[in-house]
Design a protein around this motif. Structure first.
Motif, short mmCIF file in Angstrom:
data_model
loop_
_atom_site.label_atom_id
_atom_site.label_comp_id
_atom_site.label_asym_id
_atom_site.label_seq_id
_atom_site.Cartn_x
_atom_site.Cartn_y
_atom_site.Cartn_z
N LEU A 87 -35.47 31.01 -31.62
CA LEU A 87 -35.88 30.42 -32.90
C LEU A 87 -37.34 30.81 -33.17
N ALA A 88 -37.58 31.58 -34.21
CA ALA A 88 -38.93 31.99 -34.63
C ALA A 88 -39.79 32.43 -33.44
N PRO A 89 -39.38 33.47 -32.73
CA PRO A 89 -40.11 33.87 -31.53
C PRO A 89 -41.50 34.43 -31.85
N VAL A 90 -42.46 34.04 -31.05
CA VAL A 90 -43.83 34.54 -31.14
C VAL A 90 -44.17 35.13 -29.78
N PHE A 91 -44.69 36.35 -29.78
CA PHE A 91 -44.99 37.02 -28.52
C PHE A 91 -45.86 36.14 -27.61
N GLY A 92 -45.42 35.97 -26.37
CA GLY A 92 -46.17 35.20 -25.38
C GLY A 92 -45.88 33.71 -25.39
N ALA A 93 -45.17 33.24 -26.40
CA ALA A 93 -44.83 31.80 -26.47
C ALA A 93 -43.55 31.55 -25.67
N THR A 94 -43.39 30.32 -25.21
CA THR A 94 -42.15 29.93 -24.52
C THR A 94 -41.00 30.05 -25.50
N VAL A 95 -39.92 30.71 -25.07
CA VAL A 95 -38.78 30.93 -25.96
C VAL A 95 -38.06 29.61 -26.23
N VAL A 96 -37.63 29.43 -27.49
CA VAL A 96 -36.96 28.21 -27.93
C VAL A 96 -35.61 28.59 -28.51
N THR A 97 -34.59 27.81 -28.19
CA THR A 97 -33.26 28.05 -28.70
C THR A 97 -33.08 27.50 -30.11
N GLY A 98 -32.01 27.91 -30.76
CA GLY A 98 -31.68 27.35 -32.06
C GLY A 98 -31.72 28.34 -33.21
N GLY A 99 -32.04 29.58 -32.92
CA GLY A 99 -32.11 30.58 -33.99
C GLY A 99 -31.06 31.65 -33.80
N ALA A 100 -31.30 32.79 -34.41
CA ALA A 100 -30.37 33.91 -34.32
C ALA A 100 -31.12 35.21 -34.05
N VAL A 101 -32.32 35.11 -33.48
CA VAL A 101 -33.14 36.29 -33.23
C VAL A 101 -32.94 36.75 -31.79
N ALA A 102 -32.68 38.04 -31.62
CA ALA A 102 -32.53 38.63 -30.28
C ALA A 102 -33.87 39.21 -29.86
N VAL A 103 -34.38 38.77 -28.70
CA VAL A 103 -35.68 39.22 -28.21
C VAL A 103 -35.66 39.36 -26.69
N PRO A 104 -36.50 40.26 -26.16
CA PRO A 104 -36.69 40.31 -24.72
C PRO A 104 -37.57 39.14 -24.27
N VAL A 105 -37.33 38.67 -23.04
CA VAL A 105 -38.12 37.58 -22.48
C VAL A 105 -38.51 37.93 -21.05
N TYR A 106 -39.56 37.28 -20.58
CA TYR A 106 -39.99 37.46 -19.19
C TYR A 106 -40.35 36.10 -18.60
N SER A 107 -40.26 36.02 -17.29
CA SER A 107 -40.57 34.77 -16.60
C SER A 107 -42.03 34.79 -16.16
N ASP A 108 -42.73 33.68 -16.42
CA ASP A 108 -44.08 33.55 -15.89
C ASP A 108 -44.06 32.74 -14.59
N GLY A 109 -42.86 32.50 -14.09
CA GLY A 109 -42.69 31.72 -12.87
C GLY A 109 -42.36 30.27 -13.16
N THR A 110 -42.61 29.83 -14.38
CA THR A 110 -42.34 28.46 -14.80
C THR A 110 -41.45 28.42 -16.03
N ASN A 111 -41.79 29.25 -17.03
CA ASN A 111 -41.06 29.29 -18.30
C ASN A 111 -40.68 30.72 -18.65
N TRP A 112 -39.71 30.85 -19.54
CA TRP A 112 -39.36 32.15 -20.11
C TRP A 112 -40.21 32.33 -21.37
N LYS A 113 -40.92 33.45 -21.43
CA LYS A 113 -41.82 33.75 -22.53
C LYS A 113 -41.26 34.92 -23.35
N VAL A 114 -41.55 34.91 -24.65
CA VAL A 114 -41.12 36.00 -25.52
C VAL A 114 -41.96 37.24 -25.20
N GLY A 115 -41.32 38.35 -25.07
CA GLY A 115 -42.04 39.59 -24.81
C GLY A 115 -41.22 40.49 -24.02
#
Length: 115
Positions: A87-115
């Protein structure tokens, strides 16, 4: 449970073998040598496939929904994947569900981040 391939779950890299040059005429020794090289190469590839299958390891960039991502702490810092419902992904922000946008994500060890 599935795991993402990270440096903690490194797969052995397999390089293509250097094949011997063919002889002008049929030569049993050459053919045996070629068969042995190819057999070893394909056995190494099969071992990697078996490792993936037996450990439940999934290759990086497997498509997930945000809700089905493995825990970021389990995947490990630096693990990468792909989500299809951000949902409205912003680079480096924690990824949030609820949208329809396909994006790559990475783990910072605690959360999945957009990027």
């Amino acid at each position: 449970m599935s795991l993402i391939v990270t440096s903690d779950f490194e797969l052995q890299r397999v390089q293509p073998p250097a094949l011997p040059f063919a002889t002008e005429q049929y030569n049993k020794q050459y053919q045996d040598q070629l068969n042995n090289i190819l057999r070893l190469y394909f056995n190494r590839i099969q071992n990697i496939l078996n490792q993936l299958e037996s450990n439940g390891i999934q290759p990086p960039l497997t498509n997930y929904t945000v809700a089905t991502l493995p825990f970021a702490s389990v995947a490990g810092k630096g693990a990468r994947s792909f989500v299809t419902d951000a949902l409205a992904p912003v680079f480096g922000a924690t990824v949030v569900t609820g949208g329809a946008v396909a994006v790559p994500v990475y783990s910072d060890g605690t959360n999945w981040k957009v990027g």
